[in-house]
Design a protein around this motif. Structure first.
Motif, PDB file in Angstrom:
ATOM      1  N   VAL A  37      51.823  53.397  41.730  1.00 50.94           N
ATOM      2  CA  VAL A  37      51.158  52.795  40.734  1.00 50.94           C
ATOM      3  C   VAL A  37      51.091  51.879  39.994  1.00 50.94           C
ATOM      4  N   PHE A  38      50.441  50.749  39.912  1.00 47.17           N
ATOM      5  CA  PHE A  38      51.142  49.537  38.759  1.00 47.17           C
ATOM      6  C   PHE A  38      50.114  49.691  37.806  1.00 47.17           C
ATOM      7  N   HIS A  39      50.353  49.703  36.457  1.00 46.02           N
ATOM      8  CA  HIS A  39      49.603  49.510  35.068  1.00 46.02           C
ATOM      9  C   HIS A  39      49.758  48.049  35.146  1.00 46.02           C
TER      10      HIS A  39
ATOM     11  N   ASP B  31      42.970  47.463  35.850  1.00 43.24           N
ATOM     12  CA  ASP B  31      43.109  48.666  35.396  1.00 43.24           C
ATOM     13  C   ASP B  31      44.680  48.963  35.380  1.00 43.24           C
ATOM     14  N   GLN B  32      44.537  50.413  36.693  1.00 42.00           N
ATOM     15  CA  GLN B  32      45.212  49.962  37.261  1.00 42.00           C
ATOM     16  C   GLN B  32      45.738  50.112  38.405  1.00 42.00           C
TER      17      GLN B  32
ATOM     18  N   ILE C 251      56.068  45.343  33.619  1.00 43.42           N
ATOM     19  CA  ILE C 251      54.836  46.168  34.233  1.00 43.42           C
ATOM     20  C   ILE C 251      55.571  47.296  35.179  1.00 43.42           C
ATOM     21  N   ARG C 252      54.877  48.797  34.347  1.00 42.84           N
ATOM     22  CA  ARG C 252      55.399  49.956  34.797  1.00 42.84           C
ATOM     23  C   ARG C 252      54.950  50.619  36.148  1.00 42.84           C
ATOM     24  N   ILE C 253      55.550  51.415  36.688  1.00 42.80           N
ATOM     25  CA  ILE C 253      55.189  51.422  38.133  1.00 42.80           C
ATOM     26  C   ILE C 253      55.782  53.349  38.162  1.00 42.80           C
ATOM     27  N   GLU C 254      54.383  53.632  38.617  1.00 42.36           N
ATOM     28  CA  GLU C 254      55.033  54.628  39.487  1.00 42.36           C
ATOM     29  C   GLU C 254      55.293  55.112  40.470  1.00 42.36           C
TER      30      GLU C 254
ATOM     31  N   GLU D  38      59.810  56.352  38.331  1.00 35.30           N
ATOM     32  CA  GLU D  38      59.562  55.069  37.579  1.00 35.30           C
ATOM     33  C   GLU D  38      60.216  54.247  37.224  1.00 35.30           C
TER      34      GLU D  38
ATOM     35  N   VAL E 282      46.197  50.622  42.883  1.00 30.09           N
ATOM     36  CA  VAL E 282      47.093  51.675  43.847  1.00 30.09           C
ATOM     37  C   VAL E 282      47.214  51.020  44.981  1.00 30.09           C
TER      38      VAL E 282
ATOM     39  N   ASP F   7      47.953  47.234  31.504  1.00 34.30           N
ATOM     40  CA  ASP F   7      48.787  47.832  29.933  1.00 34.30           C
ATOM     41  C   ASP F   7      49.476  45.955  29.770  1.00 34.30           C
TER      42      ASP F   7
END
Length: 117
Positions: free
Chosen positions: A64-66, A85-86, A20-23, A37, A88, A69
């Motif tokens: 923000v957890f994607h 989806d995202q 999981i991509r995280i910002e 990130e 937050v 995806d």
């Protein structure tokens, strides 16, 4: 020394959520700045804290957890558009010396979080 960590558990599968991509965004003076990130590893954690050292400061932040995806990558059969989806999570850091842990418990149709240790 203060730091911010996170991890993600897939509660529908009962295991860590890898990939999981995280910002991480910081808010202040009317700005939304992307400060870090990362991508979760096999244990559902990031390899390093999202924030630590001199950059760890009190203020308002947003993770923000994607999730969408992630669900695509694991082949989850979901409606289009996905319900999530995202994800937050907006939170505050008030103590620049503390450990803030913000986990995400995730499924395709819901999530929860808390301040962990």
């Amino acid at each position: 020394m203060g730091r911010l960590t996170t991890h993600v558990l897939d509660t529908a599968k009962g295991c860590p959520a890898a990939g999981i991509r995280i910002e991480l965004h910081r808010f202040g003076n009317g700005h939304d700045d992307l400060v870090a990130e990362a991508v979760t590893n096999a244990d559902g954690r990031t390899d390093a804290p999202m924030l630590e050292g001199a950059s760890f400061k009190p203020g308002e932040y947003q993770l923000v957890f994607h999730a969408g995806d992630y669900f695509d990558a694991i082949g989850a059969k979901l409606p289009d558009p996905k319900f999530l989806d995202q994800v937050v999570i907006r939170f505050g850091i008030s103590d620049g010396q503390a450990h803030y842990h913000v986990p995400l418990l995730l499924s395709p149709f819901g999530y929860s979080t808390y301040r962990g240790s």
